[in-house]
Design a protein around this motif. Sequence first.
Motif, PDB file in Angstrom:
ATOM      1  N   ALA A   1       0.685  -1.555   0.318  1.00 24.28           N
ATOM      2  CA  ALA A   1       0.219   0.149  -0.008  1.00 24.28           C
ATOM      3  C   ALA A   1       0.527   1.077  -0.101  1.00 24.28           C
ATOM      4  O   ALA A   1       0.317   2.292  -0.007  1.00 24.28           O
ATOM      5  CB  ALA A   1      -0.851   0.049   1.164  1.00 24.28           C
TER       6      ALA A   1
ATOM      7  N   TYR B   1      -0.075   4.138  -2.382  1.00 27.46           N
ATOM      8  CA  TYR B   1      -1.893   4.445  -2.559  1.00 27.46           C
ATOM      9  C   TYR B   1      -1.980   5.406  -0.912  1.00 27.46           C
ATOM     10  O   TYR B   1      -1.879   6.635  -2.028  1.00 27.46           O
ATOM     11  CB  TYR B   1      -2.177   3.179  -2.074  1.00 27.46           C
TER      12      TYR B   1
ATOM     13  N   ARG C   1      -9.820  -2.971   0.413  1.00 30.58           N
ATOM     14  CA  ARG C   1      -8.409  -2.640  -0.665  1.00 30.58           C
ATOM     15  C   ARG C   1      -7.724  -4.388   0.072  1.00 30.58           C
ATOM     16  O   ARG C   1      -7.383  -5.211  -0.310  1.00 30.58           O
ATOM     17  CB  ARG C   1      -8.132  -1.903  -0.694  1.00 30.58           C
TER      18      ARG C   1
ATOM     19  N   TRP D   1      -3.516   4.643 -10.681  1.00 31.16           N
ATOM     20  CA  TRP D   1      -3.452   5.672  -9.469  1.00 31.16           C
ATOM     21  C   TRP D   1      -3.392   7.184 -10.306  1.00 31.16           C
ATOM     22  O   TRP D   1      -3.618   8.332  -9.965  1.00 31.16           O
ATOM     23  CB  TRP D   1      -2.717   5.870  -7.894  1.00 31.16           C
TER      24      TRP D   1
END
Length: 552
Positions: A36, A39, A123, A479
């Motif tokens: 992650a 993110y 997620r 993203w």
Amino acid sequence: MTDMATTAAAPSALREGRLGTLAGTGKLLRFQLRRARVYLLGWFAGLVGFNWLVAAGFPELYPTGAERAEFATTIDTPAMRSMTGPGEYLDVYASSIGAMFAHQMVLWVGAVVAVMFILLITRLTRADEETSRLEVIRSEPIGRRADLAAAILLAIVAAVALGLLMALSVRGMEGAGLEGSLLYGLNYTAIGIVFAAVTAAAAQLGSYASTANGMGFGVLGFAVLTSALGNAQENATVWFSPIGWAQVTFVFTPEHRWWPLLFAAAVAAVLFWWAFALVARRDFGQGLMPARAGRPEAKPGLHSISGLTFRLTRGLTWAAVVTMALLGAAYGSVIGSAADMLSGLSEAQQEIINQGGADYAENFASTISKIDAFFATIFGLLVIGRARKEETGGRGELLAAAPIRRSGWPGSYLPAALFTSGLATIVGGIFLALTGAASMNDGSYFGKILLASMLYLPAVWVMVALAYATLAWLPRAGWLRWLPWVYVFIVGYYGRVLELPDGAVNLSPFEHVSAYPAQDVEVLPVIVLFAIAAAFTALGYTGVRRRDLQFS
């Protein structure tokens, strides 16, 4: 019998070790953090950078206490309190620019923080379970609750880090002491942890990531609504909202208080405990809520790839309709009081709203129409993201095996995204026009405001088509499709505050749309924007045909 029991117990002991159902949590936490990291860094950069830019520009907008006090008087109405926060902040506008800043930021930035943590938990839990990634992880010697514990710990660490960074972003603002800055940042920590807890519980109830997201966003919508109602009516309704708990800390005011954050922590702890209890009561891959039985035969509309895509994105479409209806109604209700609100602003402040018209209501309606278009764009981008999810989740492989063209799948997601974003723009415009005309007591404003919203449709489609082209050519960097949206939002909402150069402003398609009804309608920019959207569409379909599809 004893030997059989011993044999059966041995794998369980080996699997869960001394920590029982939490065995392996530390290793999974490091793994989840690595997964992650991009993110989290993207969200941190966007939220903290945006907060810092606005905090830096506030002193120039409201340079004197007298101007701030006059502005507080003009916005001390139920409608405006619902869009900002409790009236206690208004009482200290003159003496604390920090209170004015927090009053106008916590609600909406807090809502964005909630979105970040809803998506993060889904997620790392339900989405991984749905795509069988978690099945591979659980084949290792880890406890049955370790994956959930790792996701929750990562969310808590991320929330604390975000809070500290947000505190640093306002540290240089006039009058923002260490204690006030820290309280301001920890407000977002509390919001993030509470919505992480809500989503962790939702992930045990629903069988799909979309269901868990829907529950989380439903709670977020309820939180925004109850906060708005409680602040507008100045009653206890605000205490039903996790965002409201952050607002009633009264940060940067003499009454600032910490205990609402302890209340938020207690609620989050209860929800985390509930999530841990539920995960042991359900089968792997299933939620506690039973799935609806399917129809014995498919509807005629599902006989085509496009029909299936529109069916799969129906939930997002309904979410767009409801969200934009509420936003349009809320914003439209204050157009009638625009003159009272804006007449007390300084020249620098009025410059932000001024679109070239003499009428305050027309200037305000133009600005609000653009903001509605920004939010409508989000739903188109979410539909594009669904295409990538189907591709990597393996479900798209079944469709791609059929005798269909690439323009059929995954190409069908672009028409679905254009439809969803277009419908969101139209619905938002209708409700904005209805409530705006009612607040003005002038039916002629309905057509004006509706047209103002419709003019932004080609700009919305440029953004959606650009996102599809990004998916086609750079599928692993999903993203990236959000960066243009963040850019156009900052340019459109804070471009004049930040005094950006014309070249930077002109990169946004929204800045080429006529600010009707404050300005006359220009048809040429509309045609050019449609042409740009068509060019991005062609680029996207070309990329989809040229690249390999990636199935997990």
